[in-house]
Design a protein around this motif. Structure first.
Motif, PDB file in Angstrom:
ATOM      1  N   ILE A  62       0.856  -1.184   0.000  1.00 33.54           N
ATOM      2  CA  ILE A  62       0.000   0.000   0.000  1.00 33.54           C
ATOM      3  C   ILE A  62       0.893   1.235   0.000  1.00 33.54           C
ATOM      4  O   ILE A  62       1.783   1.376   0.843  1.00 33.54           O
ATOM      5  CB  ILE A  62      -0.925   0.001   1.234  1.00 33.54           C
ATOM      6  CG1 ILE A  62      -1.871  -1.202   1.175  1.00 33.54           C
ATOM      7  CG2 ILE A  62      -1.695   1.306   1.322  1.00 33.54           C
ATOM      8  CD1 ILE A  62      -2.672  -1.417   2.448  1.00 33.54           C
ATOM      9  N   ASP A  63       0.668   2.110  -0.950  1.00 31.33           N
ATOM     10  CA  ASP A  63       1.398   3.369  -1.042  1.00 31.33           C
ATOM     11  C   ASP A  63       0.632   4.415  -0.228  1.00 31.33           C
ATOM     12  O   ASP A  63      -0.531   4.706  -0.521  1.00 31.33           O
ATOM     13  CB  ASP A  63       1.503   3.777  -2.512  1.00 31.33           C
ATOM     14  CG  ASP A  63       2.200   5.101  -2.698  1.00 31.33           C
ATOM     15  OD1 ASP A  63       1.621   6.147  -2.330  1.00 31.33           O
ATOM     16  OD2 ASP A  63       3.319   5.094  -3.244  1.00 31.33           O
ATOM     17  N   ALA A  64       1.271   4.968   0.801  1.00 28.79           N
ATOM     18  CA  ALA A  64       0.593   5.905   1.710  1.00 28.79           C
ATOM     19  C   ALA A  64       0.076   7.142   0.977  1.00 28.79           C
ATOM     20  O   ALA A  64      -1.018   7.638   1.282  1.00 28.79           O
ATOM     21  CB  ALA A  64       1.526   6.310   2.841  1.00 28.79           C
ATOM     22  N   ASP A  65       0.834   7.657   0.018  1.00 30.62           N
ATOM     23  CA  ASP A  65       0.376   8.830  -0.740  1.00 30.62           C
ATOM     24  C   ASP A  65      -0.857   8.497  -1.573  1.00 30.62           C
ATOM     25  O   ASP A  65      -1.810   9.266  -1.614  1.00 30.62           O
ATOM     26  CB  ASP A  65       1.490   9.363  -1.645  1.00 30.62           C
ATOM     27  CG  ASP A  65       2.624   9.997  -0.860  1.00 30.62           C
ATOM     28  OD1 ASP A  65       2.356  10.533   0.238  1.00 30.62           O
ATOM     29  OD2 ASP A  65       3.773   9.944  -1.341  1.00 30.62           O
ATOM     30  N   LEU A  66      -0.829   7.344  -2.229  1.00 32.15           N
ATOM     31  CA  LEU A  66      -1.980   6.917  -3.018  1.00 32.15           C
ATOM     32  C   LEU A  66      -3.187   6.690  -2.114  1.00 32.15           C
ATOM     33  O   LEU A  66      -4.303   7.079  -2.454  1.00 32.15           O
ATOM     34  CB  LEU A  66      -1.643   5.644  -3.797  1.00 32.15           C
ATOM     35  CG  LEU A  66      -2.753   5.062  -4.663  1.00 32.15           C
ATOM     36  CD1 LEU A  66      -3.212   6.068  -5.714  1.00 32.15           C
ATOM     37  CD2 LEU A  66      -2.276   3.778  -5.325  1.00 32.15           C
ATOM     38  N   LEU A  67      -2.967   6.097  -0.963  1.00 37.79           N
ATOM     39  CA  LEU A  67      -4.055   5.834  -0.023  1.00 37.79           C
ATOM     40  C   LEU A  67      -4.765   7.120   0.382  1.00 37.79           C
ATOM     41  O   LEU A  67      -5.983   7.149   0.536  1.00 37.79           O
ATOM     42  CB  LEU A  67      -3.521   5.097   1.208  1.00 37.79           C
ATOM     43  CG  LEU A  67      -4.536   4.645   2.251  1.00 37.79           C
ATOM     44  CD1 LEU A  67      -5.572   3.704   1.642  1.00 37.79           C
ATOM     45  CD2 LEU A  67      -3.827   3.976   3.413  1.00 37.79           C
ATOM     46  N   ARG A  68      -4.025   8.208   0.505  1.00 38.97           N
ATOM     47  CA  ARG A  68      -4.642   9.492   0.848  1.00 38.97           C
ATOM     48  C   ARG A  68      -5.457  10.075  -0.303  1.00 38.97           C
ATOM     49  O   ARG A  68      -6.342  10.889  -0.089  1.00 38.97           O
ATOM     50  CB  ARG A  68      -3.566  10.494   1.275  1.00 38.97           C
ATOM     51  CG  ARG A  68      -3.043  10.257   2.675  1.00 38.97           C
ATOM     52  CD  ARG A  68      -2.139  11.397   3.130  1.00 38.97           C
ATOM     53  NE  ARG A  68      -0.850  11.400   2.458  1.00 38.97           N
ATOM     54  CZ  ARG A  68       0.201  10.674   2.843  1.00 38.97           C
ATOM     55  NH1 ARG A  68       0.099   9.887   3.893  1.00 38.97           N
ATOM     56  NH2 ARG A  68       1.337  10.742   2.191  1.00 38.97           N
ATOM     57  N   ARG A  69      -5.150   9.682  -1.531  1.00 38.43           N
ATOM     58  CA  ARG A  69      -5.812  10.250  -2.712  1.00 38.43           C
ATOM     59  C   ARG A  69      -7.040   9.475  -3.181  1.00 38.43           C
ATOM     60  O   ARG A  69      -7.864  10.015  -3.908  1.00 38.43           O
ATOM     61  CB  ARG A  69      -4.822  10.352  -3.872  1.00 38.43           C
ATOM     62  CG  ARG A  69      -3.704  11.334  -3.629  1.00 38.43           C
ATOM     63  CD  ARG A  69      -2.898  11.632  -4.887  1.00 38.43           C
ATOM     64  NE  ARG A  69      -2.660  10.513  -5.762  1.00 38.43           N
ATOM     65  CZ  ARG A  69      -1.527   9.805  -5.823  1.00 38.43           C
ATOM     66  NH1 ARG A  69      -0.524  10.092  -5.009  1.00 38.43           N
ATOM     67  NH2 ARG A  69      -1.394   8.809  -6.661  1.00 38.43           N
ATOM     68  N   VAL A  70      -7.162   8.213  -2.814  1.00 37.81           N
ATOM     69  CA  VAL A  70      -8.291   7.420  -3.308  1.00 37.81           C
ATOM     70  C   VAL A  70      -9.565   7.759  -2.538  1.00 37.81           C
ATOM     71  O   VAL A  70      -9.513   8.255  -1.417  1.00 37.81           O
ATOM     72  CB  VAL A  70      -8.016   5.900  -3.249  1.00 37.81           C
ATOM     73  CG1 VAL A  70      -6.808   5.526  -4.099  1.00 37.81           C
ATOM     74  CG2 VAL A  70      -7.850   5.412  -1.828  1.00 37.81           C
TER      75      VAL A  70
END
Length: 146
Positions: A62-70
């Protein structure tokens, strides 16, 4: 974002099915809470049967930056859990586990695929309601057409 533990089977299957059904209308990602080292080849074979492809994918964390954007995280299976940031909805799909009934191999993966495909169909109708699904979906068999 679809998440399972290893990111080699269920979450990759869900992502592949949604990509096939939605085209470029929905941004699709998958990840694992403890990513493995390879894609489950039986999962890939079961998707190939219905014209979806996950063979070029690799398990990823899990990419933390991507997780914040989804907008939405969907966990697949009972073991995957995600602590998502505020504003990110998390849903759990308690997917079929045919091995609990003694069904293994490609038959197992087909049943899992069909369960996930039904859920993906419902999700797509929710997030992209104008998407035409019936041209790509065989309601009687519960799997996308190839």
């Amino acid at each position: 974002m679809f998440v399972c533990v290893r990111n080699g089977g269920k979450s990759q299957m869900a992502a592949g099915l949604l990509r096939k059904a939605s085209g470029d209308r929905v941004e699709v990602h998958s990840a694992g809470t403890q990513p493995g080292i390879s894609i489950n080849q039986l999962a890939a074979a079961s998707l190939a049967e219905v014209g979806a492809d996950m063979s070029g994918e690799t398990p990823k964390a899990i990419d933390a930056d991507l997780l914040r954007r989804v907008d939405l995280v969907i966990t697949l299976g009972r073991e995957a859990t995600v602590d998502a940031p505020a504003g990110v909805e998390v849903r759990a799909w308690d997917t079929d586990e045919p091995s609990a009934r003694g069904i293994d191999g490609l038959d197992r993966m087909r049943l899992i695929r069909d369960d996930i495909a039904q859920r993906v169909r419902t999700l797509l109708e929710e997030v992209a309601p104008s998407q035409v699904w019936n041209d790509r979906y065989d309601d009687s068999a519960g799997a996308p057409r190839g």
